[in-house]
Scaffold this motif. Structure first.
Motif, PDB file in Angstrom:
ATOM      1  N   GLU A 463       0.839  -1.198   0.000  1.00  0.00           N
ATOM      2  CA  GLU A 463       0.000   0.000   0.000  1.00  0.00           C
ATOM      3  C   GLU A 463       0.880   1.256   0.000  1.00  0.00           C
ATOM      4  N   TYR A 464       0.224   2.393  -0.283  1.00  0.00           N
ATOM      5  CA  TYR A 464       0.922   3.680  -0.323  1.00  0.00           C
ATOM      6  C   TYR A 464       1.559   3.971   1.035  1.00  0.00           C
ATOM      7  N   TYR A 465       0.756   3.873   2.100  1.00  0.00           N
ATOM      8  CA  TYR A 465       1.282   3.909   3.463  1.00  0.00           C
ATOM      9  C   TYR A 465       0.930   2.574   4.104  1.00  0.00           C
ATOM     10  N   GLN A 466       1.889   1.928   4.745  1.00  0.00           N
ATOM     11  CA  GLN A 466       1.588   0.706   5.483  1.00  0.00           C
ATOM     12  C   GLN A 466       2.781   0.298   6.325  1.00  0.00           C
ATOM     13  N   TRP A 467       2.520  -0.502   7.335  1.00  0.00           N
ATOM     14  CA  TRP A 467       3.608  -1.021   8.148  1.00  0.00           C
ATOM     15  C   TRP A 467       4.350  -2.098   7.364  1.00  0.00           C
ATOM     16  N   PRO A 468       5.689  -2.061   7.396  1.00  0.00           N
ATOM     17  CA  PRO A 468       6.482  -3.013   6.603  1.00  0.00           C
ATOM     18  C   PRO A 468       6.710  -4.334   7.319  1.00  0.00           C
ATOM     19  N   THR A 469       5.629  -5.061   7.549  1.00  0.00           N
ATOM     20  CA  THR A 469       5.726  -6.389   8.150  1.00  0.00           C
ATOM     21  C   THR A 469       4.539  -7.206   7.697  1.00  0.00           C
ATOM     22  N   ASN A 470       4.773  -8.472   7.389  1.00  0.00           N
ATOM     23  CA  ASN A 470       3.674  -9.345   6.978  1.00  0.00           C
ATOM     24  C   ASN A 470       3.305 -10.336   8.065  1.00  0.00           C
ATOM     25  N   ARG A 471       3.663 -10.013   9.291  1.00  0.00           N
ATOM     26  CA  ARG A 471       3.201 -10.782  10.439  1.00  0.00           C
ATOM     27  C   ARG A 471       2.271  -9.908  11.272  1.00  0.00           C
TER      28      ARG A 471
END
Length: 847
Positions: A463-471
């Motif tokens: 996404e344009y802004y999002q937290w960089p973690t997939n957990r």
């Protein structure tokens, strides 16, 4: 500098009409912070000039952090004190605040009113006093805030214009002690001062205290909290001075009562630094219905089709919802993990499993990750997501549990949890403190080092802004995930409605922070099945149903699970999450939530438009997989191994619920672990009952027939006028249901029954035969919806006497909407024979 809030959640009407009185208004600065040594009282004056209007007047206010009974009281013009709590008769808590728990409930900022004659309002100055009490000293908070207040006439018009209220502007705040010595002393207190526990201020909050500066926690609040914690007022001022001196300017909309990341229009147009501030309470909608234009515009079929397109990305950051996200207070751990497990244990102990013995524990993993951001510019590294997930997130996960209960966060025992239990904490309490600590530390690192817009440079589908973690980032804070009785969706110390609210909202917030970048795993970073379940369950428990928030979740799930070119798995197009029965009702078949859409201004058409769009997306995407591509199970069981598997191609569905699915029509529990063939077999006829056109129902039935070909899916058909002709055929053929089976409106010499049976208007009548060795195969077409209609192959040696041809091998293939191609294979006759198809039913002679 005057700042007046104008937004969507207006406590008081801004349509003034003709206001009475004069324009000489004394300015009132808000919020009013009711903080001090209890019992502590603050007062403000509300001026009503001229004569009072006729009719009953009422005082309305919005307060933040009235978190327990007897914390707050109010009185007007020296009258009786009134406790602000949900069951006090004089206090009218607004909706939906009250249904979500009211004071001390899901909304941290609650609206309420006091009506005459409970209060006695007068012309001129009215004095309103608010009082603060401890629940008991060791659990005391700094106090609470009065965010909005006014007096309204009987029609709901405010009698004091908003221009009379001025927001306390954080941009004008300065350090109470603006000198290097006191600021350094404040930092030393923040980092090292003893608090009667192992943890220091920096441990539960951010390392440098930036959360207090960012969310514009006032000097008064900081000082009062320090005094409550055992420091002197001077030391409190030193801490406040340190916080005020931090080298950044906080966003003006970041306030303690404005929930972090609350969605609202304009979010993406602001710098990423301001994203965490949220859009503010002004963008918390007053009802789910108000969400409609933000989700679907004017809600035409074309607009809905555009929004539901699974190859697009629904922007959840800019879409307001009718729920408050948790405020920052609900992020902060009440007890730091080093005081839960013991400082040495927390800082050195490893996980229980052999593989985790070489991993860093959470404390060490945090410091490793922090050093990566500081020393290696991790925020701008292509390894950002990988390092966050594998060097921190994974380590916390497997330290808190070893998956004895199916998932580490759901464990109730284990080496480290047993340690917490031995020190007087429950497993749920220990997990809650760790999960909050982790969320705060993720915010600290992502925000401090400008990482909230970096994932897109690593994963193109971010996404344009999002937290960089997939957990998991925040949804593991929910009681549904970590509670000792997690099936209730509430902690043991919580009211069920409040616990369900927070379970739903932490899952909703997770979806906004990171919904998966189209690369998430089976239940991370979002467990979609539970997102849907909690929206439905929250409505069931509170009576506040949110069909549009549910639809929003479904659309985002469909988009996240669309991964072109990947084989079907738990991580892709999983039936547990995308099954069409979710578009009809909850897992029990209860349509209450979806039925509410009929009141949203478009009649029944709104629900049907949404259903058409999402059903099309399901069918189109599912048809991109060949029937042989779907993972299958030979077991008729409900478990995690079968979440994404379909029953075998030879499976015959059961029409009524049985001992496996019990009384539920689709699934045996809310997450939706369904026997899919059964669920769809039961649902398809119901789609026609709610008015969905046969062509849409047919497309789903065709897909079902392709994956379970031995099942007669004709039960989906509709014959609303009872003429034994399928409505869909009549609609295509005549655009009308006016003709019955025995009529011949097209004048072709054959009645409608014959035309329907032979596919006139769809296919040409045919009876073909081929000879192969000692067999003869007859191929013909027939409708899948028979309703008493009989089509059978007859033979004759002389074309005079005809008899049913002896039974042979029979196969069929679905085709052309409501028809199938039938192949009958028989032994080749010894003598000459002639063949024909006989069409008949109970009410019409053969043709």
């Amino acid at each position: 500098m005057r700042r007046v809030n104008r937004g969507k959640l207006c406590l008081f009407s801004v349509i003034w009409g003709c206001l009475w009185g004069t324009a000489n208004w004394a300015e009132t600065v808000l919020p009013m912070e009711v903080m001090g040594l209890p019992p502590h009282t603050e007062a403000l004056a509300l001026e009503l000039s001229g004569e009072l209007p006729t009719g009953e007047l009422r005082l309305e206010a919005m307060v933040h952090n009235v978190s327990y009974r007897d914390k707050a009281r109010i009185r007007v013009n020296g009258g009786s004190w009134i406790t602000l709590w949900n069951d006090v008769p004089e206090v009218d808590v607004a909706e939906p605040d009250k249904s979500y728990g009211g004071f001390g409930g899901g909304f941290s900022t609650v609206r309420f009113s006091l009506n005459e004659p409970v209060i006695d309002l007068v012309a001129g100055q009215n004095t309103v006093e608010f009082q603060y009490f401890y629940k008991h000293p060791e659990h005391a908070t700094a106090g609470y805030r009065v965010v909005r207040i006014n007096i309204l006439d009987e029609d709901g018009n405010p009698l004091i214009p908003e221009e009379a209220f001025v927001d306390d502007d954080p941009g004008l705040w300065t350090p109470p002690l603006d000198n290097p010595t006191d600021i350094a002393a404040g930092e030393a207190i923040w980092r090292t001062a003893e608090l009667g526990m192992a943890a220091k201020c920096k441990d539960c909050h951010t390392d440098d205290g930036r959360d207090l500066k960012y969310f514009n926690v006032s000097n008064k609040t900081i000082i009062e909290q320090c005094v409550k914690s055992g420091f002197t007022e001077l030391e409190g001022k030193q801490v406040a001075s340190y916080i005020r001196s931090l080298p950044f300017d906080a966003p003006s909309q970041a306030r303690p009562w404005n929930p972090p990341y609350q969605p609202g229009p304009g979010t993406d147009s602001r710098p990423v630094f301001e994203w965490a501030a949220g859009a503010g309470l002004d963008w918390v909608l007053s009802s789910d219905k108000e969400m409609l234009p933000y989700l679907f515009g004017a809600a035409s079929q074309e607009e809905i089709d555009t929004v539901t397109d699974i190859r697009t990305d629904l922007n959840l950051r800019e879409m307001p919802v009718a729920v408050q996200f948790p405020d920052w207070i609900h992020w902060i751990p009440r007890t730091h993990p080093k005081d839960v497990f013991g400082e040495d244990w927390w800082e050195t102990e490893k996980g229980e499993k052999q593989v985790t013995q070489n991993w860093r524990n959470p404390h060490q993993a945090y410091h490793y990750l922090r050093n990566q951001f500081i020393n290696d510019d991790l925020a701008n590294s292509p390894d950002l997501v990988n390092v966050v997930d594998n060097q921190f997130q994974r380590n916390v996960l497997w330290w808190i549990g070893d998956a004895r209960s199916g998932h580490p966060w759901t464990d109730k025992e284990g080496k480290n949890l047993d340690r917490a239990i031995s020190r007087g904490f429950t497993a749920a309490e220990a997990k809650l403190h760790v999960s909050r600590w982790r969320a705060v530390k993720l915010w600290e690192l992502f925000h401090t080092y400008d990482a909230e817009d970096k994932a897109g440079g690593i994963i193109p589908t971010a996404e344009y802004y999002q937290w960089p973690t997939n957990r998991f980032a925040v949804f593991q804070i929910a009681a549904h995930f970590i509670g000792d009785d997690r099936g209730t969706s509430a902690f043991l110390w919580e009211d069920l409605n409040v616990g369900t609210y927070f379970s739903s909202i932490w899952y909703q917030l997770q979806m906004v922070l990171n919904s998966g970048m189209r690369s998430g795993s089976a239940v991370a970073p979002v467990d979609w099945a539970y997102n849907f379940y909690h929206v439905n369950r929250l409505g069931e428990r509170t009576g506040v149903h949110e069909p549009l928030r549910l639809v929003q979740n479904l659309i985002k799930c469909y988009q996240q699970r669309d991964r072109s070119g990947e084989p079907i798995s738990k991580e892709v197009w999983s039936m547990r999450e995308v099954s069409p029965w979710r578009l009809y009702s909850d897992f029990k078949g209860d349509q209450t939530t979806y039925n509410l859409l009929d009141t949203y201004g478009h009649g029944k058409e709104l629900r049907l438009r949404i259903l058409r769009s999402l059903l099309n997306e399901f069918v189109d995407r599912s048809n991109e997989y060949a029937p042989m591509d779907w993972p299958r199970t030979s077991q008729r069981v409900l478990n995690a191994d079968n979440w994404y598997r379909l029953e075998s191609s030879s499976y015959i569905p059961i029409e009524e619920p049985d001992q496996v699915t019990k009384f539920e029509i689709f699934s045996n529990q809310g997450a939706g672990d369904a026997i899919e063939a059964d669920a769809l077999y039961r649902m398809i006829p119901k789609l026609s009952e709610i008015g969905l056109e046969p062509s849409y129902v047919q497309e789903l039935a065709d897909w079902c027939a392709s994956v379970w070909p031995l099942v007669d899916w004709s039960m989906w058909a509709t014959d609303s006028d009872g003429d034994r002709l399928h409505d869909y055929w009549e609609g295509i053929r005549f655009n009308s249901l006016a003709w019955d089976a025995g009529e011949d409106p097209d004048g072709n010499g054959m009645n409608n029954l014959y035309d329907y049976a032979n596919g006139i208007g769809f296919i040409e009548p045919s009876l073909a035969s081929t000879i192969s060795g000692s067999d003869i195969a007859f191929v013909y077409h027939r409708p899948t919806y028979l309703n008493g209609l009989s089509i059978e192959l007859e033979s004759s040696p002389d074309m005079q006497s005809w008899n049913p041809h002896p039974g042979g091998l029979f196969t069929s293939v679905p085709m052309l909407e409501i028809y199938e191609q039938v192949t009958e294979t028989h032994a080749l006759p010894q003598n000459n024979s002639f063949y024909r198809l006989k069409v008949s039913n109970e009410e019409n002679p053969p043709n």
